[in-house]
Scaffold this motif. Structure first.
Motif, short mmCIF file in Angstrom:
data_model
loop_
_atom_site.label_atom_id
_atom_site.label_comp_id
_atom_site.label_asym_id
_atom_site.label_seq_id
_atom_site.Cartn_x
_atom_site.Cartn_y
_atom_site.Cartn_z
N LYS A 210 68.66 -25.90 66.62
CA LYS A 210 68.74 -25.27 67.95
C LYS A 210 70.15 -24.76 68.24
O LYS A 210 70.72 -25.01 69.30
N LEU A 211 70.71 -24.01 67.28
CA LEU A 211 72.07 -23.52 67.41
C LEU A 211 72.15 -22.29 68.31
O LEU A 211 73.22 -21.98 68.84
N GLY A 212 71.04 -21.58 68.46
CA GLY A 212 71.02 -20.45 69.38
C GLY A 212 71.77 -19.23 68.88
O GLY A 212 72.14 -18.36 69.68
N ALA A 213 71.98 -19.14 67.59
CA ALA A 213 72.69 -17.98 67.04
C ALA A 213 71.73 -16.81 66.85
O ALA A 213 70.51 -16.97 66.78
N ASP A 214 72.30 -15.62 66.79
CA ASP A 214 71.53 -14.41 66.51
C ASP A 214 71.53 -14.21 65.00
O ASP A 214 72.40 -13.53 64.44
N VAL A 215 70.56 -14.86 64.31
CA VAL A 215 70.49 -14.84 62.86
C VAL A 215 69.47 -13.80 62.41
O VAL A 215 68.32 -13.83 62.87
N LYS A 216 69.90 -12.92 61.54
CA LYS A 216 69.02 -11.89 61.01
C LYS A 216 69.10 -11.92 59.49
O LYS A 216 70.14 -12.22 58.92
N VAL A 217 68.00 -11.59 58.85
CA VAL A 217 67.92 -11.60 57.40
C VAL A 217 67.60 -10.20 56.90
O VAL A 217 66.68 -9.56 57.40
N ILE A 218 68.40 -9.72 55.95
CA ILE A 218 68.03 -8.52 55.20
C ILE A 218 67.29 -9.02 53.97
O ILE A 218 67.90 -9.56 53.04
N PRO A 219 65.96 -8.90 53.94
CA PRO A 219 65.18 -9.55 52.88
C PRO A 219 65.27 -8.81 51.56
O PRO A 219 65.61 -7.63 51.48
N MET A 220 64.96 -9.54 50.50
CA MET A 220 64.81 -8.94 49.18
C MET A 220 63.54 -8.12 49.10
O MET A 220 62.64 -8.25 49.94
N GLU A 221 63.45 -7.33 48.06
CA GLU A 221 62.21 -6.65 47.72
C GLU A 221 61.83 -7.03 46.29
O GLU A 221 62.68 -7.06 45.40
N GLY A 222 60.56 -7.34 46.10
CA GLY A 222 60.06 -7.60 44.76
C GLY A 222 60.14 -9.05 44.33
O GLY A 222 59.70 -9.38 43.22
N TRP A 223 60.67 -9.92 45.18
CA TRP A 223 60.79 -11.33 44.78
C TRP A 223 59.54 -12.09 45.20
O TRP A 223 59.07 -11.97 46.34
#
Length: 400
Positions: A210-223
């Motif tokens: 519950k850190l409340g950060a704005d976390v975003k992921v740039i995902p892989m492709e093909g994995w």
């Protein structure tokens, strides 16, 4: 809490000239970011936690890629354990990147592992790009947590450029970390082998703590989750000085359980994490005992060795070569627990379990080992804990 994953609209104008073989290659979050012309970072001052092992298929470091990106300003680099080159041991000092001139702040100094407000003074967004190889003990997981905490405190987003879990994203095993054993080699309650990518870990850390950060992921492709690193089409680069091949990465979640001032895990040899030993170890008896137990995917051969560095430097050790015979059936955590149980059985006077508690991390597992239970008995008795984690983990998975 449902995890947030940055959705990117993929452009048909690729910056990669794909050949038929390259079509099968996994694209990392860094490569997806390049293809999207760095859209999420446009106009931002970027602080980057990375190592030189985070590279594109044509071997460009994430540092150089971001430094050369139009309308993106790389203002700070954060270095993990082993430094940017992933080839050093011990404390790492602050420096400056020779290629870009950007200051490098070491997060592996005595008493300093968090990005400080001063380091983040000229940073609008944090970016994390460090490969993972699947074990709870890695300080790169803890540094990810610390960066999420810092991003939350400053109110800036943190982007994870996702990459493969070297030893697949399916297998999950081991006792969960007790709160009292949280440390720099154990950030939060999770099993020894977590089966997650850096992006998934970031979402779980932010959500469960519950850190409340704005976390975003740039995902892989093909994995795909079942992939091992040699199935990704990507070049191997040592993630640390003592993980030099995929076999060592596969064995690491188990062998590392023995690492202590009492037992060498092969640092200072040609085969770190493929050999364990000590001058006092009853290696022949332990090898015979473990081979008789028919542990899946692994065999043991008694041998002597003399480490050139680290524990027992220059001393002749009685040891065990650990021979991986089938990685698909190997359970490295079971193997590690069986090794601990065998050392305690054959060398009860020389070995003290307390020396590895930061790594084992479970008081219940320790108590069961002291009662003489086998690794299999311990894992069977603690299945409920693992099922608890699997339910939590499921909410944060990004890949099939």
């Amino acid at each position: 809490m449902a995890p947030y994953c940055l959705a990117l609209l993929l452009s048909p104008l690729l910056l990669f000239n794909a050949t038929p073989d390259e079509d099968k290659r996994v694209l990392t979050g860094l490569e997806v970011l390049i293809r999207e012309n760095f859209a999420p970072l446009q106009g931002k001052r970027v602080g980057l936690l990375t190592a030189d092992t985070a590279v594109t298929h044509d071997r460009r470091r994430s540092i150089d890629v971001l430094a050369q990106a139009a309308n993106v300003k790389l203002t700070a680099i954060f270095a993990p354990e082993h430094g940017l080159a992933a080839d050093r041991s011990g404390q790492i000092e602050d420096s400056r990147d020779e290629a870009t001139g950007v200051p490098i702040y070491s997060l592996y100094q005595k008493g300093r592992h968090h990005p400080t407000p001063e380091m983040l003074e000229n940073v609008d967004v944090l970016v994390y790009d460090i490969p993972q190889f699947g074990a709870r003990f890695l300080t790169r997981i803890t540094l990810l947590g610390y960066c999420i905490e810092a991003a939350a405190q400053k109110g800036i987003p943190l982007y994870v450029l996702d990459g493969p879990n070297f030893i697949n994203g399916v297998d999950v095993a081991g006792p969960l970390l007790d709160d009292e054993h949280v440390s720099f080699v154990g950030y939060m309650r999770m099993p020894i082998r977590h089966g997650m990518t850096a992006g998934e870990l970031a979402l779980m850390i932010n959500g469960e703590k519950k850190l409340g950060a704005d976390v975003k992921v740039i995902p892989m492709e093909g994995w795909k989750r079942a992939m091992w690193y040699d199935e990704t089409g990507r070049e191997w680069m040592n993630p640390s000085p003592n993980i030099r091949n995929l076999t060592q990465a596969a064995l690491y979640p188990g062998v590392c359980l023995l690492e202590s001032p009492q037992i060498s895990v092969g640092r200072g040899t040609d085969t770190p994490f493929q050999i364990v030993g000590a001058p006092w170890l009853r290696a022949r008896e332990i090898a015979a005992h473990l081979n008789a137990r028919n542990l899946p995917g692994v065999r043991f051969v008694a041998r002597r060795f003399r480490p050139a560095a680290s524990v027992y430097r220059g001393e002749l050790c009685e040891g065990l070569d650990i021979v991986l015979t089938n990685r698909e059936t190997l359970d490295p955590v079971l193997m590690g627990l069986e090794l601990l149980a065998a050392v305690m059985k054959f060398n009860p006077e020389e070995f003290r379990l307390e020396s590895v508690m930061r790594l084992l991390g479970s008081n219940e597992a320790a108590a069961r080992l002291k009662r003489g239970e086998s690794g299999r008995e311990i894992l069977d008795a603690m299945k409920g804990q693992l099922e608890e984690f699997l339910r939590v983990r499921a909410a944060y998975l990004l890949y099939e």
